[in-house]
Design an enzyme around this catalytic site. Structure first.
Site, PDB file in Angstrom:
ATOM      1  N   LYS A   1       0.923  -1.204   0.033  1.00 36.15           N
ATOM      2  CA  LYS A   1       0.150  -0.019   0.012  1.00 36.15           C
ATOM      3  C   LYS A   1       0.883   1.350   0.041  1.00 36.15           C
ATOM      4  O   LYS A   1       1.377   1.580   1.040  1.00 36.15           O
ATOM      5  CB  LYS A   1      -0.844   0.042   1.267  1.00 36.15           C
ATOM      6  CG  LYS A   1      -2.197   1.019   1.052  1.00 36.15           C
ATOM      7  CD  LYS A   1      -2.632   1.703   2.247  1.00 36.15           C
ATOM      8  CE  LYS A   1      -1.453   3.146   2.805  1.00 36.15           C
ATOM      9  NZ  LYS A   1      -1.400   4.072   1.788  1.00 36.15           N
TER      10      LYS A   1
ATOM     11  N   GLU B   1      10.366   1.740  10.041  1.00 37.15           N
ATOM     12  CA  GLU B   1      11.364   2.946   9.394  1.00 37.15           C
ATOM     13  C   GLU B   1      10.672   4.190   9.658  1.00 37.15           C
ATOM     14  O   GLU B   1       9.808   4.504   8.857  1.00 37.15           O
ATOM     15  CB  GLU B   1      11.804   2.946   8.085  1.00 37.15           C
ATOM     16  CG  GLU B   1      12.535   1.517   7.715  1.00 37.15           C
ATOM     17  CD  GLU B   1      13.916   1.247   8.370  1.00 37.15           C
ATOM     18  OE1 GLU B   1      14.366   2.403   8.835  1.00 37.15           O
ATOM     19  OE2 GLU B   1      14.497   0.256   8.436  1.00 37.15           O
TER      20      GLU B   1
ATOM     21  N   CYS C   1      14.258  11.328   5.508  1.00 39.44           N
ATOM     22  CA  CYS C   1      14.123  11.048   6.965  1.00 39.44           C
ATOM     23  C   CYS C   1      15.620  11.151   7.615  1.00 39.44           C
ATOM     24  O   CYS C   1      15.774  11.465   8.856  1.00 39.44           O
ATOM     25  CB  CYS C   1      13.617   9.498   6.964  1.00 39.44           C
ATOM     26  SG  CYS C   1      14.561   8.446   6.112  1.00 39.44           S
TER      27      CYS C   1
ATOM     28  N   GLU D   1      10.402  16.870  13.931  1.00 36.27           N
ATOM     29  CA  GLU D   1      10.857  16.580  12.662  1.00 36.27           C
ATOM     30  C   GLU D   1       9.986  17.684  11.624  1.00 36.27           C
ATOM     31  O   GLU D   1       8.647  17.687  11.848  1.00 36.27           O
ATOM     32  CB  GLU D   1      10.561  15.373  12.201  1.00 36.27           C
ATOM     33  CG  GLU D   1      11.145  14.983  11.056  1.00 36.27           C
ATOM     34  CD  GLU D   1      10.714  13.342  10.462  1.00 36.27           C
ATOM     35  OE1 GLU D   1       9.632  13.277  10.455  1.00 36.27           O
ATOM     36  OE2 GLU D   1      11.584  12.837   9.943  1.00 36.27           O
TER      37      GLU D   1
HETATM   38  N1  LIG Z   1      13.262   5.838   8.649  1.00 35.74           N
HETATM   39  C1  LIG Z   1      12.800   5.881   7.403  1.00 35.74           C
HETATM   40  O1  LIG Z   1      13.513   4.972   6.695  1.00 35.74           O
HETATM   41  C2  LIG Z   1      11.999   6.752   6.689  1.00 35.74           C
HETATM   42  C3  LIG Z   1      12.126   6.898   5.155  1.00 35.74           C
HETATM   43  C4  LIG Z   1      11.269   7.807   4.691  1.00 35.74           C
HETATM   44  C5  LIG Z   1      10.162   8.767   5.392  1.00 35.74           C
HETATM   45  N2  LIG Z   1      10.117   8.703   6.708  1.00 35.74           N
HETATM   46  C6  LIG Z   1       9.279   9.239   7.501  1.00 35.74           C
HETATM   47  O2  LIG Z   1       7.968   9.483   6.784  1.00 35.74           O
HETATM   48  C7  LIG Z   1       7.261  10.718   7.246  1.00 35.74           C
HETATM   49  C8  LIG Z   1       6.756  11.189   5.946  1.00 35.74           C
HETATM   50  O3  LIG Z   1       5.957  10.183   5.030  1.00 35.74           O
HETATM   51  P1  LIG Z   1       4.446  10.419   5.326  1.00 35.74           P
HETATM   52  O4  LIG Z   1       3.977  11.775   5.511  1.00 35.74           O
HETATM   53  O5  LIG Z   1       3.734   9.692   4.167  1.00 35.74           O
HETATM   54  O6  LIG Z   1       4.113   9.593   6.601  1.00 35.74           O
HETATM   55  P2  LIG Z   1       2.864   9.049   7.090  1.00 35.74           P
HETATM   56  O7  LIG Z   1       3.215   8.269   8.352  1.00 35.74           O
HETATM   57  O8  LIG Z   1       1.701   9.945   7.074  1.00 35.74           O
HETATM   58  O9  LIG Z   1       2.354   8.027   5.693  1.00 35.74           O
HETATM   59  C9  LIG Z   1       3.200   6.939   5.518  1.00 35.74           C
HETATM   60  C10 LIG Z   1       2.309   5.828   5.124  1.00 35.74           C
HETATM   61  O10 LIG Z   1       1.629   5.351   6.214  1.00 35.74           O
HETATM   62  C11 LIG Z   1       0.197   5.222   5.852  1.00 35.74           C
HETATM   63  N3  LIG Z   1      -0.566   5.575   7.164  1.00 35.74           N
HETATM   64  C12 LIG Z   1      -0.938   6.540   7.391  1.00 35.74           C
HETATM   65  N4  LIG Z   1      -1.735   6.367   8.774  1.00 35.74           N
HETATM   66  C13 LIG Z   1      -1.726   5.202   8.707  1.00 35.74           C
HETATM   67  C14 LIG Z   1      -2.485   4.241   9.851  1.00 35.74           C
HETATM   68  N5  LIG Z   1      -3.009   4.864  10.936  1.00 35.74           N
HETATM   69  N6  LIG Z   1      -2.332   2.949   9.582  1.00 35.74           N
HETATM   70  C15 LIG Z   1      -1.633   2.497   8.527  1.00 35.74           C
HETATM   71  N7  LIG Z   1      -1.172   3.184   7.668  1.00 35.74           N
HETATM   72  C16 LIG Z   1      -1.057   4.395   7.722  1.00 35.74           C
HETATM   73  C17 LIG Z   1       0.058   6.273   4.564  1.00 35.74           C
HETATM   74  O11 LIG Z   1      -1.115   6.159   4.173  1.00 35.74           O
HETATM   75  C18 LIG Z   1       1.218   6.179   4.177  1.00 35.74           C
HETATM   76  O12 LIG Z   1       1.080   5.007   3.023  1.00 35.74           O
HETATM   77  C19 LIG Z   1       8.494  11.505   7.940  1.00 35.74           C
HETATM   78  O13 LIG Z   1       8.205  11.533   9.152  1.00 35.74           O
HETATM   79  C20 LIG Z   1       9.677  10.673   7.757  1.00 35.74           C
HETATM   80  O14 LIG Z   1      10.760  10.854   8.686  1.00 35.74           O
HETATM   81  C21 LIG Z   1      11.098   7.552   7.458  1.00 35.74           C
END
Ligand SMILES: NC(=O)c1ccc[n+]([C@@H]2O[C@H](COP(=O)([O-])OP(=O)(O)OC[C@H]3O[C@@H](n4cnc5c(N)ncnc54)[C@H](O)[C@@H]3O)[C@@H](O)[C@H]2O)c1
Length: 475
Positions: A170, A245, A279, A379
Site C-alpha cells: 500500500k 522505519e 528522514c 521533525e
Molecule cells: N526511517 C525511514 O526510513 C523513513 C524514510 C522515509 C520517510 N520517513 C518518515 O516518513 C514521514 C513522511 O512520510 P508520510 O507523510 O507519507 O508519513 P505518514 O506516516 O503520514 O504515511 C506513511 C504511510 O503510512 C500510511 N498510514 C498513515 N496512517 C496510517 C495508519 N493509521 N495505519 C496504517 N497506515 C497508515 C500512509 O497512507 C502512507 O502510506 C516522515 O516522518 C519521515 O521521517 C522515514
C-alpha cells in the site's frame, strides 16, 4: 490527467470493491494531475488472500529461480527509469534530473543488492548437531511514504522476493502513480500471480486493515512515527512482526578539527536536499559555540545560492514540498522558531517572492537555537536547518543524543576523532565526513526512529524466520 482506478491483485488489474477516488495534486502547481481509486477493507482482504495462496509455492522456489526473477526486474526497472522519475517528480515535486537519477535510480540498486546478498546468505547451516534454517516470514504488508517512494518500495520488495515471501503493497496516496509503474514492472518480469499485490488507499482504510490482518505475518512500515505507532498498535493483537522505519532529527557535529567552511556548506546542502524531505536529513548542525556567527554567514550564503523553482527546470535545486499539509506544517514550525527566539539568518515564512503558486518553501536557517526549542525537537520535514552551539565535545555528544529519534548522525572533522565519537552516538547510521551512501549498509533507527534494519543482507534477515531442527545429526 492520469487515472489509476484498478489494483493489481493475484496477477491481474482488478476493479476496486467500492467506487471512491482521490485527486493527486502536482505540488508545483497545486492542480490535480489525476485520480486514483481508494481501496477498502474488501480490497485489502482480497490481496491478502491472493498473497496467502501464492505463498505455498513461491516460498518453495530455489534461490536460483528467485535470482533470475530479480535480474529480470532490474532490467525492466532500468528501462523504465526515466518514466518513473518523471512521475515521481510530478507527484511529489523532486527536481526532474534528481528524480530520474536518484529517486528512480535507487530502485534498481536495491534489487542488485538483494541479488548480491542472496548469493552468500546463510539460509541453511549447522550449529553442532542442530540445523538452522532461515525461512521466508510469510505474507508481508508493506506501507510506504511519498518522500523517496521507489526507494522505500524497492528496499522492501527486493528482499521479500529474494527470501520467498509474498506481499501486499500500500503505497502513499500522495505519490501513488510510481507504484502503478512498479506493479507493471513486476507483472512484466513474470512475478508469479499473487506474489506481489498492490492496493492503493489511505492509512485508515487500507493500511490499518493490513496491519491488523490475522493472515499477514509481518508489516513493514516506513513513514511518520505517529502512523508507525498506530500500525504497531493495530498489529499487536495478532502478534505479527512489525518493522518500522520512522522519523528523524539527525545531528551533524562539526568538530573543531573540521575544514569548517566546507563542512558547514555541505551540511546545509545535505539538509536541504529533496527540499528537506529525507528522514536522515542532518537538521541540527552542531558547531563550536565561538563559531556560530561564522557558520551562520556561510549557511546564509549557501541557502541564498540554492534555486527554488519548478521541478522541470534543470537549474532547480529545490522543488516544492509534497503537499499542502506539509507546507502548512513547515510554515507553522518556522513561525514557532521565530516566536521561541531563534535567530532567523536565511529564508523565513511564506513562499519565495518569485513564485506565485505551488508549495514552495524558502530555504530557512536558524542560528542561536537551543536543543529545547520546538524546531530542534520536532521533525519538520522541510528545508529548515537549526544551528546549535556547543562548548565541549562532551556537550556536543549530549546534545546530539538528546532527541527521541535515532535514525542518523553525521560527524565532520579529523577522521580519527570522528571515528572515536561515532561509537557514542545513539543512531542507526553515523556518517563520517563526505562519505558516499553505502547501499549495503544496514539502515534503520534507534529509539523512536524505528525497529529493524533494511538494505542488502540485513533486509534478508528482516524478512526471514529462523527455524532450529534440533537433533538433525545424531551425537
Ligand atoms: N526511517 C525511514 O526510513 C523513513 C524514510 C522515509 C520517510 N520517513 C518518515 O516518513 C514521514 C513522511 O512520510 P508520510 O507523510 O507519507 O508519513 P505518514 O506516516 O503520514 O504515511 C506513511 C504511510 O503510512 C500510511 N498510514 C498513515 N496512517 C496510517 C495508519 N493509521 N495505519 C496504517 N497506515 C497508515 C500512509 O497512507 C502512507 O502510506 C516522515 O516522518 C519521515 O521521517 C522515514
Amino acid at each position: 490527467m492520469k487515472h489509476a482506478h484498478s489494483f493489481y491483485i493475484d496477477g491481474k488489474w482488478v476493479e476496486p470493491s467500492v467506487s471512491k477516488t482521490l485527486e493527486v495534486i502536482d505540488p508545483s502547481t497545486e492542480q490535480p494531475i489525476g485520480t486514483i481509486a481508494l481501496g477498502s477493507a474488501a480490497d485489502a482482504e482480497k490481496a491478502v488472500a491472493a498473497a496467502r495462496r501464492a505463498f505455498a509455492s513461491f516460498s518453495q522456489t530455489s534461490n536460483g529461480e528467485r535470482i533470475e526473477l530479480l535480474k529480470r526486474i532490474v532490467t525492466i526497472l532500468k528501462r523504465r527509469n526515466d518514466e518513473l522519475g518523471d512521475v515521481i517528480s510530478r507527484e511529489m515535486g523532486a527536481p526532474l534530473t534528481m528524480a530520474r537519477a536518484d529517486q528512480a535510480g535507487i530502485g534498481a540498486v536495491h534489487f542488485e543488492q538483494a541479488i548480491k546478498a542472496i548469493e552468500t546468505f546463510a539460509f541453511d547451516y549447522m550449529q553442532g548437531t542442530t540445523r538452522i534454517l532461515r525461512e521466508p516470514v510469510g505474507v508481508v504488508a508493506m506501507i510506504t511514504p511519498w518522500n523517496w517512494p521507489i526507494n522505500q518500495i524497492a528496499c522492501k520488495v527486493a528482499p521479500a522476493l529474494a527470501t520467498g515471501c509474498t506481499m501486499v503493497l500500500k503505497p502513499s496516496e500522495i505519490a501513488p502513480f510510481n507504484a502503478v509503474i512498479f506493479a507493471e514492472i513486476m507483472d512484466e518480469a513474470g512475478v508469479p500471480k499473487g506474489v506481489f499485490n498492490l492496493v492503493q488507499g489511505d492509512g485508515p482504510s487500507v493500511g490499518a486493515v493490513l496491519a491488523s490482518h490475522p493472515d499477514v505475518d509481518m508489516v513493514s512500515f516506513t513513514g511518520s512515527t505517529r502512523a508507525g505507532i498506530a500500525v504497531a498498535q493495530a498489529a499487536a493483537p495478532t502478534v505479527k512482526r512489525v518493522h518500522q522505519e520512522l522519523g528523524g532529527k539527525s545531528p551533524n557535529i562539526i568538530l573543531r578539527s573540521a575544514d569548517f567552511s566546507a563542512a558547514v556548506a555541505a551540511g546545509v546542502r545535505r539538509c536541504f536536499g529533496n527540499s528537506g524531505q529525507t528522514c536522515t536529513a542532518p537538521t541540527r548542525m552542531l558547531v563550536p559555540a565561538e563559531r556560530v556567527d561564522e557558520a551562520s554567514v556561510i549557511a546564509e550564503r549557501e541557502a541564498a545560492a540554492l534555486v527554488v523553482g519548478p521541478p522541470s527546470d534543470p537549474r532547480t535545486n529545490l522543488g516544492p514540498v509534497a503537499s499542502v499539509a506539509q507546507f502548512n506544517k513547515i510554515q507553522g514550525l518556522i513561525e514557532r522558531g521565530i516566536a521561541e527566539g531563534a535567530d532567523l539568518v536565511a529564508g523565513g515564512p511564506g513562499r519565495p517572492s518569485h513564485l506565485n503558486a505551488g508549495y514552495y518553501v524558502r530555504p530557512t536557517v536558524f542560528a542561536g537555537v537551543t536543543n529545547q526549542m520546538t524546531i530542534a525537537r520536532e521533525e519538520i520535514f522541510g528545508p529548515v536547518l537549526s544551528i546549535i552551539g556547543y562548548d565541549s565535545e562532551e556537550e556536543a555528544v549530549a546534545i546530539a543524543n538528546d532527541t527521541p529519534y535515532g535514525l542518523a548522525a553525521y560527524i565532520q572533522g579529523d577522521p580519527k576523532e570522528a571515528r572515536a565519537l561515532a561509537g557514542r552516538l545513539r543512531a542507526g547510521t553515523v556518517r563520517l565526513n563526505a562519505s558516499a551512501w553505502d547501499a549495503a549498509a544496514p539502515f534503520g533507527g534507534y529509539k523512536q526512529s524505528g525497529n529493524g534494519r533494511e538494505y542488502g543482507k540485513f533486509g534478508l534477515h528482516e524478512f526471514t524466520e529462523i527455524k532450529s531442527i534440533v537433533g538433525f545429526l545424531e551425537e
